[in-house]
Write a protein that holds these residues in place. Structure first.
Motif, short mmCIF file in Angstrom:
data_model
loop_
_atom_site.label_atom_id
_atom_site.label_comp_id
_atom_site.label_asym_id
_atom_site.label_seq_id
_atom_site.Cartn_x
_atom_site.Cartn_y
_atom_site.Cartn_z
N TYR A 127 72.53 -37.18 -23.37
CA TYR A 127 72.73 -38.31 -24.40
C TYR A 127 74.03 -37.89 -24.91
O TYR A 127 74.39 -36.50 -24.71
CB TYR A 127 71.66 -37.91 -25.32
CG TYR A 127 70.36 -39.00 -25.17
CD1 TYR A 127 70.32 -40.08 -24.61
CD2 TYR A 127 69.33 -38.50 -25.62
CE1 TYR A 127 69.11 -40.83 -24.63
CE2 TYR A 127 67.73 -38.89 -25.49
CZ TYR A 127 67.88 -40.27 -24.74
OH TYR A 127 66.71 -40.54 -24.55
N TRP A 129 76.73 -37.18 -27.96
CA TRP A 129 76.44 -36.89 -29.40
C TRP A 129 77.36 -37.83 -30.35
O TRP A 129 77.63 -37.27 -31.65
CB TRP A 129 76.83 -35.30 -29.69
CG TRP A 129 78.20 -34.80 -29.17
CD1 TRP A 129 79.52 -34.82 -29.60
CD2 TRP A 129 78.26 -34.73 -27.61
NE1 TRP A 129 80.25 -34.44 -28.71
CE2 TRP A 129 79.82 -34.45 -27.52
CE3 TRP A 129 77.65 -34.47 -26.39
CZ2 TRP A 129 80.35 -34.03 -26.46
CZ3 TRP A 129 78.26 -34.23 -25.23
CH2 TRP A 129 79.48 -34.05 -25.08
N ARG A 245 79.82 -23.24 -24.78
CA ARG A 245 79.74 -24.80 -25.44
C ARG A 245 78.71 -25.61 -24.29
O ARG A 245 78.12 -26.58 -24.46
CB ARG A 245 81.25 -25.24 -25.44
CG ARG A 245 81.20 -26.76 -25.62
CD ARG A 245 80.75 -27.09 -27.12
NE ARG A 245 81.12 -28.33 -27.53
CZ ARG A 245 80.49 -28.90 -28.53
NH1 ARG A 245 79.80 -28.28 -29.26
NH2 ARG A 245 80.87 -30.47 -28.61
N ARG A 247 76.33 -24.50 -22.22
CA ARG A 247 75.13 -24.07 -22.54
C ARG A 247 74.47 -24.70 -23.62
O ARG A 247 73.16 -25.25 -23.84
CB ARG A 247 74.78 -22.39 -22.73
CG ARG A 247 75.14 -21.71 -21.40
CD ARG A 247 74.58 -20.34 -21.54
NE ARG A 247 75.67 -19.57 -22.57
CZ ARG A 247 76.38 -18.95 -21.86
NH1 ARG A 247 76.73 -19.04 -20.64
NH2 ARG A 247 77.38 -18.11 -22.87
N TRP A 248 75.22 -24.76 -24.92
CA TRP A 248 74.70 -25.65 -26.07
C TRP A 248 74.79 -27.09 -25.66
O TRP A 248 73.62 -27.46 -26.27
CB TRP A 248 75.73 -25.21 -26.98
CG TRP A 248 75.50 -25.86 -28.35
CD1 TRP A 248 74.45 -25.26 -29.55
CD2 TRP A 248 75.65 -27.10 -28.85
NE1 TRP A 248 74.37 -25.97 -30.63
CE2 TRP A 248 74.88 -27.47 -30.36
CE3 TRP A 248 76.65 -28.22 -28.37
CZ2 TRP A 248 74.91 -28.45 -31.14
CZ3 TRP A 248 76.53 -29.40 -29.08
CH2 TRP A 248 75.86 -29.57 -30.59
N ILE A 249 75.37 -27.60 -25.00
CA ILE A 249 75.22 -29.10 -24.83
C ILE A 249 74.04 -29.32 -24.10
O ILE A 249 73.19 -30.29 -24.07
CB ILE A 249 76.28 -29.63 -24.30
CG1 ILE A 249 77.73 -29.82 -25.24
CG2 ILE A 249 76.50 -31.00 -23.62
CD1 ILE A 249 79.07 -30.17 -24.64
N GLN A 250 74.02 -28.32 -22.66
CA GLN A 250 72.80 -28.85 -21.90
C GLN A 250 71.68 -28.36 -22.69
O GLN A 250 70.47 -28.94 -22.31
CB GLN A 250 72.89 -27.68 -20.78
CG GLN A 250 74.07 -28.32 -19.73
CD GLN A 250 74.20 -27.38 -18.57
OE1 GLN A 250 73.64 -26.20 -18.58
NE2 GLN A 250 74.97 -27.94 -17.43
N ASN A 251 71.56 -27.45 -23.62
CA ASN A 251 70.29 -27.22 -24.05
C ASN A 251 70.12 -28.17 -25.39
O ASN A 251 68.70 -28.47 -25.51
CB ASN A 251 70.38 -25.72 -25.25
CG ASN A 251 70.43 -24.61 -24.28
OD1 ASN A 251 69.91 -24.65 -23.10
ND2 ASN A 251 70.81 -23.71 -24.63
N ASN A 252 70.87 -29.24 -25.93
CA ASN A 252 70.59 -29.90 -26.80
C ASN A 252 70.75 -31.44 -26.49
O ASN A 252 70.16 -32.27 -27.22
CB ASN A 252 71.71 -29.68 -27.97
CG ASN A 252 71.22 -28.40 -28.76
OD1 ASN A 252 70.38 -28.51 -29.68
ND2 ASN A 252 72.01 -27.40 -28.58
N TYR A 253 71.39 -31.68 -25.20
CA TYR A 253 71.64 -33.12 -24.92
C TYR A 253 71.25 -33.38 -23.41
O TYR A 253 71.16 -34.78 -23.27
CB TYR A 253 73.11 -33.44 -25.09
CG TYR A 253 73.54 -33.44 -26.66
CD1 TYR A 253 73.27 -34.66 -27.49
CD2 TYR A 253 74.13 -32.32 -27.23
CE1 TYR A 253 73.58 -34.43 -28.80
CE2 TYR A 253 74.38 -32.40 -28.76
CZ TYR A 253 74.08 -33.49 -29.37
OH TYR A 253 74.36 -33.36 -30.72
#
Length: 276
Positions: A127, A129, A245, A247-253
């Motif tokens: 998705y 953001w 960054r 890892r954060w995107i993959q974990n959240n989106y």
């Protein structure tokens, strides 16, 4: 050398952005694709009769390729905007962004894939953001002999590494590719349950492109590359902040990862899925 946060070389190119008239050919759509504003804007349109598309005049073998897109607004279900690199061999290589339309108010799905020698099945989906229909946003391919990085507004969302053929993982590194884009219907997929059917009362659907930049790319012409072994970015990788960054995107989106789909691969996940 590391790619400094976050693919910054691809964010500040407006002064040297390409011209669509000079850089691209309108390839299909019977007038539904248009180049406007003295070559600074390209629009694609889709109606019940046809979609439209374009391709780059140049071929590339590695590069940092950026484009700004504004996607179809409103109820865009049953539409797909594509933006991808592909070779023209019978067993082709391809690096894909595809943007799957939605019901009004639902998030857009960004679909990514890597095909080598005509074989893919390496999908990851995310998705966004932000609302990609309200303004232009930058979608980038960074492709060198070691890795492919997909990025959105300079933030990496996916990395596909060249792990070598010794473990049975092929990598696109020998076939030059053109850049393509299209706006088309996914009606066949809708009929099979893959998408909500297109509401043709909303047509024509429109998507816009601007600020193409491939200045840091290896142009392939007459069997030779414009780059050589001393071209510095051919060995670039993400720096530590960019990796965080990612890892954060993959974990959240991230909403789909082929490396987690054990039902799809009952005989075992692809070998690259075991490599961090």
């Amino acid at each position: 050398m590391a790619i400094v946060l976050l693919l910054l070389a691809g964010l500040f190119w407006a002064a040297s952005a390409g011209n669509f008239t000079e850089d691209f050919d309108l390839t299909w759509g019977d007038g539904r694709a248009q180049i406007l504003d003295d070559g600074e804007l390209l629009t694609l349109s889709l109606d019940q009769i046809s979609g439209s598309g374009f391709q780059s005049k140049k071929e590339y073998l590695f590069g940092n390729i950026n484009m700004q897109l504004k996607l179809v607004p409103g109820n865009s279900s049953g539409t797909v905007a594509t933006y991808y690199l592909a070779s023209n061999e019978s067993t082709w290589d391809e690096i894909d962004f595809a943007f799957v339309g939605n019901l009004s108010g639902d998030p857009y799905v960004v679909h990514t894939n890597v095909l080598t020698q005509g074989e893919g099945n390496r999908e990851q989906q995310f998705y966004l953001w932000f609302d990609p229909t309200e303004d232009f946003h930058t979608y980038s391919f960074f492709w060198n002999p070691q890795r492919i990085i997909f990025a959105v507004d300079g933030s990496p969302i996916r990395v596909f590494k060249n792990l070598g053929s010794s473990i049975g993982v092929s990598y696109p590194k020998s076939q030059p590719m053109r850049l393509y884009a299209s706006l088309c219907s996914a009606q066949d997929l809708a009929a099979s349950g893959g998408f909500v059917e297109t509401d043709w009362s909303q047509a024509p659907f429109n998507a816009s492109f601007q600020n193409f930049d491939a200045n840091e790319s290896c142009v392939w012409s007459s069997g030779a590359s414009s780059c050589n072994s001393s071209t510095p970015w051919l060995s670039d990788q993400l720096d530590s902040a960019s990796q965080e960054r990612l890892r954060w995107i993959q974990n959240n989106y991230m909403i789909y990862n082929y490396c987690s789909d054990v039902d799809r691969f009952p005989q075992g996940l692809p070998p690259e899925c075991d490599v961090v």
